[in-house]
Design a protein around this motif. Structure first.
Motif, PDB file in Angstrom:
ATOM      1  N   ARG A 100       0.845  -1.194   0.000  1.00  0.00           N
ATOM      2  CA  ARG A 100       0.000   0.000   0.000  1.00  0.00           C
ATOM      3  C   ARG A 100       0.882   1.246   0.000  1.00  0.00           C
ATOM      4  NH1 ARG A 100      -4.801  -0.751   4.358  1.00  0.00           N
ATOM      5  NH2 ARG A 100      -6.039   0.232   2.718  1.00  0.00           N
ATOM      6  N   PHE A 101       0.390   2.279  -0.689  1.00  0.00           N
ATOM      7  CA  PHE A 101       1.077   3.560  -0.737  1.00  0.00           C
ATOM      8  C   PHE A 101       0.108   4.658  -0.333  1.00  0.00           C
ATOM      9  CE2 PHE A 101       3.623   0.952  -3.498  1.00  0.00           C
ATOM     10  CZ  PHE A 101       4.924   1.390  -3.279  1.00  0.00           C
ATOM     11  N   SER A 102       0.602   5.620   0.444  1.00  0.00           N
ATOM     12  CA  SER A 102      -0.227   6.763   0.822  1.00  0.00           C
ATOM     13  C   SER A 102       0.205   7.993   0.027  1.00  0.00           C
ATOM     14  CB  SER A 102      -0.136   7.044   2.323  1.00  0.00           C
ATOM     15  OG  SER A 102       1.163   7.475   2.691  1.00  0.00           O
ATOM     16  N   ILE A 103      -0.779   8.761  -0.435  1.00  0.00           N
ATOM     17  CA  ILE A 103      -0.557   9.972  -1.216  1.00  0.00           C
ATOM     18  C   ILE A 103      -1.007  11.167  -0.377  1.00  0.00           C
ATOM     19  CG2 ILE A 103      -1.197  11.247  -3.287  1.00  0.00           C
ATOM     20  CD1 ILE A 103      -1.860   8.585  -4.617  1.00  0.00           C
ATOM     21  N   ASN A 104      -0.122  12.146  -0.199  1.00  0.00           N
ATOM     22  CA  ASN A 104      -0.496  13.359   0.523  1.00  0.00           C
ATOM     23  C   ASN A 104      -1.441  14.207  -0.321  1.00  0.00           C
ATOM     24  OD1 ASN A 104       1.257  13.521   3.111  1.00  0.00           O
ATOM     25  ND2 ASN A 104       2.670  12.841   1.517  1.00  0.00           N
ATOM     26  N   VAL A 105      -2.498  14.710   0.317  1.00  0.00           N
ATOM     27  CA  VAL A 105      -3.514  15.495  -0.386  1.00  0.00           C
ATOM     28  C   VAL A 105      -3.553  16.899   0.211  1.00  0.00           C
ATOM     29  CG1 VAL A 105      -5.933  15.641  -1.039  1.00  0.00           C
ATOM     30  CG2 VAL A 105      -4.856  13.406  -0.794  1.00  0.00           C
ATOM     31  N   SER A 106      -3.475  17.910  -0.627  1.00  0.00           N
ATOM     32  CA  SER A 106      -3.463  19.300  -0.171  1.00  0.00           C
ATOM     33  C   SER A 106      -4.870  19.812   0.103  1.00  0.00           C
ATOM     34  CB  SER A 106      -2.808  20.181  -1.229  1.00  0.00           C
ATOM     35  OG  SER A 106      -3.647  20.242  -2.383  1.00  0.00           O
ATOM     36  N   ARG A 107      -4.935  20.926   0.822  1.00  0.00           N
ATOM     37  CA  ARG A 107      -6.244  21.550   1.077  1.00  0.00           C
ATOM     38  C   ARG A 107      -6.896  22.003  -0.222  1.00  0.00           C
ATOM     39  NH1 ARG A 107      -7.233  26.108   5.665  1.00  0.00           N
ATOM     40  NH2 ARG A 107      -6.204  24.420   6.827  1.00  0.00           N
ATOM     41  N   GLN A 108      -6.101  22.526  -1.160  1.00  0.00           N
ATOM     42  CA  GLN A 108      -6.667  22.955  -2.438  1.00  0.00           C
ATOM     43  C   GLN A 108      -7.338  21.793  -3.157  1.00  0.00           C
ATOM     44  OE1 GLN A 108      -3.591  24.869  -4.739  1.00  0.00           O
ATOM     45  NE2 GLN A 108      -3.098  26.313  -3.105  1.00  0.00           N
ATOM     46  N   ILE A 125      -4.151   1.962  -2.351  1.00  0.00           N
ATOM     47  CA  ILE A 125      -3.882   3.398  -2.337  1.00  0.00           C
ATOM     48  C   ILE A 125      -4.627   4.059  -1.186  1.00  0.00           C
ATOM     49  CG2 ILE A 125      -4.042   5.550  -3.630  1.00  0.00           C
ATOM     50  CD1 ILE A 125      -3.872   3.919  -6.185  1.00  0.00           C
ATOM     51  N   LEU A 126      -3.873   4.796  -0.377  1.00  0.00           N
ATOM     52  CA  LEU A 126      -4.416   5.565   0.738  1.00  0.00           C
ATOM     53  C   LEU A 126      -4.191   7.047   0.463  1.00  0.00           C
ATOM     54  CD1 LEU A 126      -2.663   3.398   3.446  1.00  0.00           C
ATOM     55  CD2 LEU A 126      -5.125   3.368   3.041  1.00  0.00           C
ATOM     56  N   PHE A 127      -5.097   7.870   0.942  1.00  0.00           N
ATOM     57  CA  PHE A 127      -4.966   9.314   0.767  1.00  0.00           C
ATOM     58  C   PHE A 127      -4.742   9.941   2.132  1.00  0.00           C
ATOM     59  CE2 PHE A 127      -7.060   7.778  -2.975  1.00  0.00           C
ATOM     60  CZ  PHE A 127      -6.539   8.549  -4.000  1.00  0.00           C
ATOM     61  N   GLU A 128      -3.620  10.659   2.245  1.00  0.00           N
ATOM     62  CA  GLU A 128      -3.145  11.164   3.530  1.00  0.00           C
ATOM     63  C   GLU A 128      -3.544  12.624   3.685  1.00  0.00           C
ATOM     64  OE1 GLU A 128       1.192  11.144   5.724  1.00  0.00           O
ATOM     65  OE2 GLU A 128       0.613   9.451   4.438  1.00  0.00           O
ATOM     66  N   ILE A 129      -4.318  12.906   4.737  1.00  0.00           N
ATOM     67  CA  ILE A 129      -4.859  14.246   4.996  1.00  0.00           C
ATOM     68  C   ILE A 129      -4.295  14.755   6.316  1.00  0.00           C
ATOM     69  CG2 ILE A 129      -6.973  15.575   5.372  1.00  0.00           C
ATOM     70  CD1 ILE A 129      -8.435  13.363   3.751  1.00  0.00           C
ATOM     71  N   ASP A 130      -3.733  15.942   6.304  1.00  0.00           N
ATOM     72  CA  ASP A 130      -3.144  16.486   7.518  1.00  0.00           C
ATOM     73  C   ASP A 130      -4.212  16.823   8.549  1.00  0.00           C
ATOM     74  OD1 ASP A 130      -0.393  17.599   8.535  1.00  0.00           O
ATOM     75  OD2 ASP A 130      -1.893  19.099   9.092  1.00  0.00           O
ATOM     76  N   GLU A 131      -3.844  16.698   9.825  1.00  0.00           N
ATOM     77  CA  GLU A 131      -4.783  16.991  10.908  1.00  0.00           C
ATOM     78  C   GLU A 131      -5.353  18.403  10.804  1.00  0.00           C
ATOM     79  OE1 GLU A 131      -4.632  16.759  15.771  1.00  0.00           O
ATOM     80  OE2 GLU A 131      -3.085  17.870  14.695  1.00  0.00           O
ATOM     81  N   SER A 132      -4.546  19.364  10.353  1.00  0.00           N
ATOM     82  CA  SER A 132      -5.029  20.744  10.254  1.00  0.00           C
ATOM     83  C   SER A 132      -6.192  20.860   9.283  1.00  0.00           C
ATOM     84  CB  SER A 132      -3.892  21.675   9.832  1.00  0.00           C
ATOM     85  OG  SER A 132      -3.384  21.311   8.563  1.00  0.00           O
ATOM     86  N   GLU A 133      -6.161  20.093   8.190  1.00  0.00           N
ATOM     87  CA  GLU A 133      -7.281  20.119   7.241  1.00  0.00           C
ATOM     88  C   GLU A 133      -8.521  19.487   7.855  1.00  0.00           C
ATOM     89  OE1 GLU A 133      -5.942  21.920   5.378  1.00  0.00           O
ATOM     90  OE2 GLU A 133      -3.934  21.239   4.861  1.00  0.00           O
ATOM     91  N   LEU A 134      -8.306  18.441   8.632  1.00  0.00           N
ATOM     92  CA  LEU A 134      -9.421  17.781   9.305  1.00  0.00           C
ATOM     93  C   LEU A 134     -10.122  18.745  10.255  1.00  0.00           C
ATOM     94  CD1 LEU A 134     -10.930  15.103   9.839  1.00  0.00           C
ATOM     95  CD2 LEU A 134      -9.215  14.600  11.583  1.00  0.00           C
TER      96      LEU A 134
END
Length: 275
Positions: free
Chosen positions: A98-106, A131-140
């Motif tokens: 599995r691979f995680s992809i960082n996702v931006s706020r935009q 495939i995993l999508f990585e969301i930062d805590e600040s966006e959450l």
């Protein structure tokens, strides 16, 4: 170049340079391995990273070019490129990883990536759970509706969700309760202070007590020392990531044929390097 425009050494026209890089596929995918701290039910995982290839194969790190993407509201284009390139690479490799992809706020606010993900998965036959999508805590915390909508669509297509940097400022479990991600990455400040700070130890304990009954997997960031790794394993944390586990490597070194998956497990499951 305007006063507000980010500057990059050697670039006279940053916007044109990045558009050229996207059009000509000049970005390079790297992956940083995550080590499974238990044997049963685990599979190789890595966080996907991106570099920009310049002349003579020199690579620019993301810290140099991401500000330009952000300035011009182009992060959705880069995130889309990364996802499409990963799916293309997975279509010819083992999918028992599995691979995680960082996702931006935009990208979260634009809301088009999940549809593209579903289309590409269907077209290629790649296992969506790889495939995993990585969301930062600040966006959450700051754009929860966009995160919730994004996660719902990704899950409907079979993908997974990771919350990154959890516990960086304060422990707020309500957003996790609502989102129910597949994995939570414990912020590096907690991990680095685990053996020295009672506050960090209590924070990790609270995260474990919240996530364990909900079957949310835990990944510890910034693991650099054997003693910290041993304590994480003792506590029951599922995965560890950091320079003590493995440095970022070209994705081609992580994408293996089915017969070689066991070799990858052994490679990222050995004794970590410190420093």
């Amino acid at each position: 170049m305007s006063a507000e425009e980010p500057e990059i050494s050697g670039w006279l026209e940053p916007l044109a340079r990045l558009r050229q890089a996207l059009d000509k596929d000049e970005f390079v995918l790297y992956g940083q391995p995550m080590r499974a701290l238990r044997e049963a039910g685990t599979e190789p995982m890595a966080e996907l990273l991106v570099r920009l290839e310049e002349e003579e194969k020199a690579l620019r790190p993301p810290g140099e070019f991401l500000p330009v993407f952000e300035h011009y509201k182009m992060m959705p284009e880069l995130d889309s490129w990364v996802m499409r390139r990963l799916i293309r690479r997975l279509s010819g490799a083992s999918q028992a990883q599995r691979f995680s992809i960082n996702v931006s706020r935009q990208t979260l606010e634009q809301a088009q990536l999940p549809k593209l993900f579903a289309e590409r998965i269907k077209l290629t036959g790649v296992r969506p759970a790889s495939i995993l999508f990585e969301i930062d805590e600040s966006e959450l915390l700051h754009c929860a509706p966009a995160v919730a909508a994004f996660a719902k669509q990704i899950r409907s297509a079979g993908g997974g969700i990771v919350v990154d940097g959890f516990g960086r400022k304060s422990l707020s479990f309500a957003p996790l309760e609502a989102l129910r991600p597949d994995y939570v990455k414990v912020d590096g400040t907690i991990v680095r202070g685990l053996l020295k700070s009672p506050v960090c130890a209590r924070r990790l304990d609270a995260i474990l007590r919240f996530c364990r009954p909900k079957k949310i997997g835990l990944i510890a960031e910034c693991v650099e020392e054997d003693e910290v790794l041993a304590r994480l394993k003792q506590l029951g944390v599922g995965y560890a990531q950091g320079f003590g586990i493995g440095r970022p490597r070209p994705i081609g070194e992580l994408l293996l044929k089915d017969a070689s998956v066991g070799m990858l497990r052994a490679a990222i499951g050995g004794r970590p390097r410190t420093g």
